[in-house]
Design an enzyme around this catalytic site. Structure first.
Site, PDB file in Angstrom:
ATOM      1  N   CYS A 135       1.027  -1.022  -0.047  1.00 35.53           N
ATOM      2  CA  CYS A 135      -0.045  -0.008  -0.187  1.00 35.53           C
ATOM      3  C   CYS A 135       1.023   1.378   0.149  1.00 35.53           C
ATOM      4  CB  CYS A 135      -0.906   0.113   1.173  1.00 35.53           C
ATOM      5  SG  CYS A 135      -1.890   1.366   1.159  1.00 35.53           S
TER       6      CYS A 135
ATOM      7  N   HIS B   9      -1.489  -6.290 -10.331  1.00 34.35           N
ATOM      8  CA  HIS B   9      -2.256  -5.082 -10.793  1.00 34.35           C
ATOM      9  C   HIS B   9      -2.551  -5.394 -12.270  1.00 34.35           C
ATOM     10  CE1 HIS B   9      -1.529  -2.115  -7.799  1.00 34.35           C
ATOM     11  NE2 HIS B   9      -0.407  -2.635  -7.383  1.00 34.35           N
TER      12      HIS B   9
ATOM     13  N   GLU C   7      -9.454  -0.558  -6.530  1.00 40.54           N
ATOM     14  CA  GLU C   7      -8.677  -1.065  -5.622  1.00 40.54           C
ATOM     15  C   GLU C   7      -9.529  -2.496  -5.468  1.00 40.54           C
ATOM     16  OE1 GLU C   7      -5.774   0.389  -3.058  1.00 40.54           O
ATOM     17  OE2 GLU C   7      -6.364   2.425  -3.357  1.00 40.54           O
TER      18      GLU C   7
ATOM     19  N   CYS D 224      -4.114   5.662  -5.662  1.00 38.98           N
ATOM     20  CA  CYS D 224      -3.437   4.482  -5.289  1.00 38.98           C
ATOM     21  C   CYS D 224      -2.037   4.463  -5.521  1.00 38.98           C
ATOM     22  CB  CYS D 224      -4.206   3.244  -6.048  1.00 38.98           C
ATOM     23  SG  CYS D 224      -3.271   1.720  -5.745  1.00 38.98           S
TER      24      CYS D 224
ATOM     25  N   GLY E 285      -0.657   1.346  -7.437  1.00 40.13           N
ATOM     26  CA  GLY E 285      -1.325   1.520  -8.601  1.00 40.13           C
ATOM     27  C   GLY E 285      -0.667   2.398  -9.761  1.00 40.13           C
TER      28      GLY E 285
END
Length: 270
Positions: free
Chosen positions: A74, A153, A205, A214, A217
């Site tokens: 994260c 991802h 997410e 994100c 991301g």
């Protein structure tokens, strides 16, 4: 029992942080789901639990999505925790150990940077359910560049900005997140290249839903775009909540930089 917490955000991507609290309830998925709820709890995208602050400049953090599932990376949450710990311990840099990586963090001015490590491209490391070209994964009407930044991802490039802004991600996101190709589900990024060559990204997410930013991301987006010659190895990612700055370094690792903000602190319980 009154449990202290801190609320922070990075570009609107928000987090509840617990600091080295010896209470097993905070790891319970039902508790995490309840306090993450924006109607009946505090409200957040992820819950971050600092497990050990006894080793100088080396901290262990557990990361949970708002649905109670644990996540391995994260980026914005790591930056928020790093900012909090650096101020608390009068540090300019530190390492945060997550379930996936050791994340080196530093701060210059108001900008906090985290090195998210080296992306993984092999189908079984992302992971995907079967072997295939990870740069060209078919997801229904979309084609995705899939990779891992400590979590899976799928980066989908959209032809123009209008099409990107008009995508119904609330409808598309949940279906792609739980597509059969992703045994552990996936974060889904929708991306368009802007006229100034920066990258506009919207995100669904895994375990959370639409978020305003994100970090992992944004890193995945830069890596995918650079690999496909759509971007340089250093670029600005424009998200709903603001801008993040990503660099894909010569050593293969990826750094994520941006602002963080403390919102409030308080107690849960009576």
């Amino acid at each position: 029992m009154r449990i202290p917490f801190l609320k922070m955000h990075g570009l609107g991507n928000d987090f509840i942080i617990f600091d080295n609290i010896k209470n097993s309830i905070i790891h319970d998925s039902r508790f995490i789901n309840k306090i993450s709820n924006r109607r009946i709890g505090i409200g957040c995208d992820q819950v971050l639990i600092i497990e050990n602050t006894n080793i100088p400049e080396n901290f262990k953090v557990k990361m949970y999505n708002s649905d109670g599932s644990e996540t391995g990376a994260c980026g914005n949450g790591t930056r928020c925790v790093a900012d909090y710990l650096m101020k608390k311990n009068d540090l300019n840099s530190l390492t945060i150990k997550s379930v996936s990586n050791d994340l080196f963090c530093s701060k210059i001015g108001n900008s906090v940077t985290v090195n998210m490590g080296v992306p993984k491209f092999s189908w079984n490391e992302i992971p995907l359910s079967n072997e295939q070209d990870t740069k060209n994964v078919k997801l229904g009407d979309f084609v995705a560049f899939c990779l891992s930044m400590g979590n899976p991802h799928a980066v989908i490039f959209i032809n123009n900005l209008d099409e990107l802004e008009n995508l119904n991600i609330n409808s598309i996101g949940p279906r792609l997140e739980k597509h059969s190709i992703f045994p552990e589900f996936a974060n889904i990024e929708f991306v368009s290249v802007l006229e100034d060559k920066s990258l506009r990204m919207r995100v669904w997410e895994r375990g959370v839903g639409i978020t305003s930013a994100c970090g992992s991301g944004a890193c995945a987006t830069l890596v995918a775009a650079s690999s496909l010659d759509k971007s340089a190895k250093e670029n600005k990612i424009v998200l709903d909540g603001g801008d993040l700055f990503i660099k894909w370094l010569d050593n293969g690792s990826v750094t994520l930089s941006g602002d963080t903000e403390r919102v409030f602190e308080g107690f849960i319980g009576e």
